[in-house]
Structures are given as C-alpha cells and as structure tokens.
Scaffold this motif. Structure first.
Motif, PDB file in Angstrom:
ATOM      1  N   PHE A 410     -13.585  39.803 -39.901  1.00  8.96           N
ATOM      2  CA  PHE A 410     -13.032  39.880 -41.247  1.00  8.96           C
ATOM      3  C   PHE A 410     -13.175  38.547 -41.974  1.00  8.96           C
ATOM      4  O   PHE A 410     -13.435  38.507 -43.175  1.00  8.96           O
ATOM      5  N   ARG A 411     -13.047  37.467 -41.217  1.00  5.68           N
ATOM      6  CA  ARG A 411     -13.199  36.144 -41.832  1.00  5.68           C
ATOM      7  C   ARG A 411     -14.665  35.828 -42.111  1.00  5.68           C
ATOM      8  O   ARG A 411     -14.997  35.172 -43.108  1.00  5.68           O
ATOM      9  N   ASP A 412     -15.574  36.284 -41.259  1.00  2.79           N
ATOM     10  CA  ASP A 412     -16.997  35.986 -41.425  1.00  2.79           C
ATOM     11  C   ASP A 412     -17.814  37.211 -41.046  1.00  2.79           C
ATOM     12  O   ASP A 412     -18.184  37.380 -39.886  1.00  2.79           O
ATOM     13  N   PRO A 413     -18.101  38.112 -42.005  1.00  4.69           N
ATOM     14  CA  PRO A 413     -18.824  39.349 -41.701  1.00  4.69           C
ATOM     15  C   PRO A 413     -20.342  39.206 -41.704  1.00  4.69           C
ATOM     16  O   PRO A 413     -21.058  40.137 -42.100  1.00  4.69           O
ATOM     17  N   SER A 414     -20.843  38.090 -41.252  1.00  2.00           N
ATOM     18  CA  SER A 414     -22.291  37.898 -41.211  1.00  2.00           C
ATOM     19  C   SER A 414     -22.890  38.631 -40.024  1.00  2.00           C
ATOM     20  O   SER A 414     -22.214  38.915 -39.024  1.00  2.00           O
ATOM     21  N   GLY A 415     -24.184  38.919 -40.123  1.00  2.00           N
ATOM     22  CA  GLY A 415     -24.865  39.635 -39.048  1.00  2.00           C
ATOM     23  C   GLY A 415     -24.893  38.869 -37.750  1.00  2.00           C
ATOM     24  O   GLY A 415     -24.708  39.452 -36.671  1.00  2.00           O
ATOM     25  N   ASP A 416     -25.123  37.554 -37.808  1.00  2.00           N
ATOM     26  CA  ASP A 416     -25.157  36.745 -36.587  1.00  2.00           C
ATOM     27  C   ASP A 416     -23.797  36.740 -35.904  1.00  2.00           C
ATOM     28  O   ASP A 416     -23.711  36.839 -34.668  1.00  2.00           O
ATOM     29  N   ARG A 417     -22.731  36.584 -36.702  1.00  2.00           N
ATOM     30  CA  ARG A 417     -21.393  36.602 -36.122  1.00  2.00           C
ATOM     31  C   ARG A 417     -21.112  37.950 -35.467  1.00  2.00           C
ATOM     32  O   ARG A 417     -20.560  38.023 -34.363  1.00  2.00           O
ATOM     33  N   LEU A 418     -21.532  39.046 -36.111  1.00  6.43           N
ATOM     34  CA  LEU A 418     -21.282  40.368 -35.563  1.00  6.43           C
ATOM     35  C   LEU A 418     -22.021  40.555 -34.240  1.00  6.43           C
ATOM     36  O   LEU A 418     -21.447  41.091 -33.279  1.00  6.43           O
TER      37      LEU A 418
END
Length: 460
Positions: A410-418
């Motif tokens: 929720f804080r960082d919905p980037s593809g790499d983070r996911l």
C-alpha cells in the motif's frame, strides 16, 4: 389446695414443632449452599468486548438453567496472546472462540482440542484430518458477510445512481496488532471475483503460488482501483483505524465510520457487514443513515470489482468458532448449547439491533436492520457460494506475513516491490506446508483441503 391449671404437653408442642421446622430449613439452606459451591464453573474465552461482550454474557447467563454447571465469560481484544499464555501456563479455558481456521487447525493437530460429534459445517467448521482420522473440532457461533461496499447514497459510482464517476475509496488499515487486514480483505475479494471459488480455495489452502497470474493480478487490480494517492493520503490511511476517526465536537468521542471521517474525503468503503453499527440509524430498506452527510447504502462488492459476471454469486465470509480446550465433558455440552437454536434466539434478543449476530442457518434469527437484513439474506440463500476468509484459513505465520505485505505494498505499489513481496510470501507458504498441487488428505496449507473453504449457504 387448688392445683394450678397446667397444660405442659400443649405448652411445649408448638416450641418443638417450631424448632423442628427451623432445623429443617437450616438443613435445606446448608444443602443448597453446598450444591451451589459444588457447581463447576466453565470458562469461555472470546473476542467480544463492550456492548458485544455484554450481550454475549447476558445470553450465557440466561443459558444457565441452574441445574448443572455455571458459565463465565472473559472477553479480550488480545485473544491469541491471552490463549497462548494460558496454554503455556497449563490453564486453558474450557471453551475458546476463535475466527481463524488456520489457528484452530494447528491446535487440533497439536492435540490441544477435543473432537466434537458434529458432522461438519463447511465453510464454517470443516472436518480436519488429525492422526489419520477426519473429525470436527469446532462449531460456528456467529458468522459475517464480507464482499460488500458501503457508499454514500448521493455519491456517484459504478453501482451508484448516476454511474460513471470514479469512487473515492475509504481506506483505514490500522487495527492494533492485526493492522493490514482491511487490505487483505481487498486482495481476497479480488481473487475470488476475478478467478472464482476453485482458484480461491487452492490459493487459501497453500496449493497456488502467490506469484501466479491469478494472485498477482489481484494485487495490481487493487492498486488500480485505489488510483493515484499522495504520500499524505497514504500515511493517513495507514494510521487511521478501520472504524474511522472520532468526532472531536462530540461530548463522548467515538468512531464515526470512514465514510463520515472528513479527513479522508471518500465516498465508498469496502468492508464487512459488521461495520453497520457505525451507520446504524435506519434510512429505508437499502442502507443505514450515516450522519450529516446523508444516507449510507450497501451493495455487493461484485458491482465495483473487475471480473467475470459468472463469479458475482460468490461471497467472502468470516466466522467466530467455538472449540473445547479442556477435557471436561461438560465443556463439549456447553459448545453444543452455544451453537443451538436456544442460544441463538437468546443472543439475538440480548444484542442491540445494529449488533445482532448473523448465524449460519436460514432458520436462525437474523438481523433485520437496514444493511443487516440484506446481508443476512445473502448469507442464508441468495449467494451461490460462500468462501471463508482466505487469510484466516491460512496458517497463522502466513496470515501475519500477508498482513505485513499488504501494508508495504500500500505504501509502495511498484512492480518490483510486488515481486519481492510475493516471493517472500511464497517462501513462508513453503515453510508452513504449502504445495504446488493437491496433496492426499488435504495435508497442505494448514491441514484444510480446498473443498473445506467454499460451500453453498446452509439451511441449518
């Protein structure tokens, strides 16, 4: 000499009779007092406090008919921690009420629970494989319907009156030690609606990778639904309670619901039926009045979620189940009584209208307040399929990791983070018994087979 007039027998007889009556009364009182002291007290540990706890305790007292054991209730918001401490101290409650099938399965496999005579009741109380034998170890007391969206009656949106406008979603992720579950509810509902009950059940029981297209797609769909958010908005959602914010102008500040929290400035809330107590004043048949901003409407979440219409009849649900933790046969009898029709009727009578429990059977007394009545109709017949909350069906370690991953995404919905988060969840899945395919006896994913997670509504 005249003898005095004497009536010794008649004079003493009333005294003897009175003395005998007094002795009999004293013996009866002493016997009754001993009987009361001999009555064993059974302890029920549960999650309900406040008005909910008062209603449950009142039902428990009325259920005590005075001829057997007495019952006492201990409610706590720190249920898991309290139960673990009592088990470690060798002093468990006679009965505990938990909402996690994963935890209950672990306790059953650790020989902490007493098996029951119930034939099973999916998705609330499936039979569990323990030591080569499939038995039932808990029964549902109250249940809940998820897969709902609450919205302001005048708001525009996919299910609203005017259509076309993009909903502004209310998100409050804070919930003490279990912060993050409002986000896991979103992911679960999206997996269910996009991919159907079969895929959902395989994922919930550890048989489907978190990096599969079906699961990964639910995470990205959630981010797309929420839209662009500022850092300030994200931080506010992460620190705001799922109940909303209190009104500082109120004489006795209390949560007022996310829809009525001006700090959030939102129009739609994805939340379970229990939240209706915050929007409790009746407003016709379709919702509950939510304060100065006008009425609040409730709709099935499928009207707002992307996915095939074929899955519109599947709903996510949750429940509070009672299990026996002591070897006392009377505890098993108590669980049978608590899950019976008499207890449900008494509980319904004791609870405030907006806090009346939902029960699993169509013949049970159900809430009739706006919002509650509609949810009850879905639970007991209108829905095609009910699927138990996936995170609550998972082993506790995986469930907790899911909560943390949702907060980070929720804080960082980037593809790499996911990709990183889903890889970490797959690691925990493997460590807690997850597999890449169905295993005999349903031994993966905490011991539940896929067919235990989803089922049609029950008649009883």
């Amino acid at each position: 000499m005249t003898r005095p007039h004497r009536r010794p027998a008649l004079a003493r007889r009333p005294a003897r009779t009175a003395l005998a009556c007094c002795l009999l009364l004293l013996a009866a009182l002493m016997s009754g007092g001993c009987a009361d002291r001999d009555r064993e007290t059974l302890v029920v540990l549960g999650p309900w406090t406040g008005a909910e706890g008062v209603a449950f305790e009142a039902m428990l007292k009325r259920l005590d008919d005075g001829t057997g054991e007495t019952y006492t209730y201990k409610g706590t918001r720190s249920l898991r921690e309290t139960l673990v401490a009592q088990l470690e101290a060798g002093d468990p409650p006679d009965v505990a009420v938990l909402n996690s099938l994963g935890e209950l399965t672990e306790y059953a496999r650790g020989n902490r629970l007493e098996p029951l005579d119930s034939p099973g009741h999916p998705p609330w109380a499936p039979r569990v494989d323990v030591n080569g034998s499939r038995r039932t170890y808990w029964v549902p007391l109250k249940v809940d319907l998820k897969s709902l969206v609450w919205s302001k009656s005048k708001s525009k949106g996919k299910a609203g009156g005017s259509g076309g406008a993009r909903p502004r979603w209310c998100v409050g992720m804070a919930s003490q030690a279990t912060s993050g579950w409002p986000g896991t509810d979103w992911i679960e509902d999206l997996v269910l609606h996009r991919s159907g009950p079969g895929t959902y059940a395989r994922w919930a029981t550890g048989r489907l990778s978190w990096r599969s297209p079906e699961v990964r797609g639910a995470w990205t769909a959630w981010a797309e639904l929420l839209g662009e958010r500022s850092k300030k908005s994200v931080d506010l959602s992460l620190t705001t309670s799922y109940e909303g914010t209190p009104d500082p102008k109120a004489a006795r500040p209390a949560p007022r619901g996310l829809l009525n929290s001006p700090e959030l400035d939102c129009t739609h809330e994805h939340q379970s039926a229990f939240i209706r107590y915050l929007y409790a004043n009746a407003n016709g048949s379709g919702g509950a009045k939510g304060g100065s901003d006008g009425g609040v409407r409730v709709d099935p979440s499928a009207r707002f979620l992307p996915g095939p219409a074929a899955h519109d009849g599947a709903y996510e649900v949750a429940g509070d189940m009672a299990a026996v933790f002591s070897g006392n046969p009377a505890a098993r009898e108590l669980v049978e009584r608590l899950s019976g029709s008499a207890a449900r009727r008494l509980w319904h009578e004791e609870a405030e209208p907006e806090l009346r429990p939902f029960f699993p059977g169509a013949g049970d007394p159900q809430p009739t307040d706006p919002g509650g009545g509609e949810a009850a109709a879905l639970l007991t017949g209108k829905a095609d399929t009910l699927c138990f909350d996936a995170s609550d069906a998972m082993p506790p370690a995986l469930r907790d990791a899911f909560h943390r991953a949702v907060l980070r995404y929720f804080r960082d919905p980037s593809g790499d983070r996911l990709d990183t988060l889903l890889g970490q969840l797959d690691t925990v899945r493997a460590e807690t018994g997850g597999t890449t395919g169905d295993s005999p006896g349903g031994a993966s994913g905490g011991g539940l087979p896929p067919d235990a997670v989803c089922a049609p509504p029950s008649d009883g």
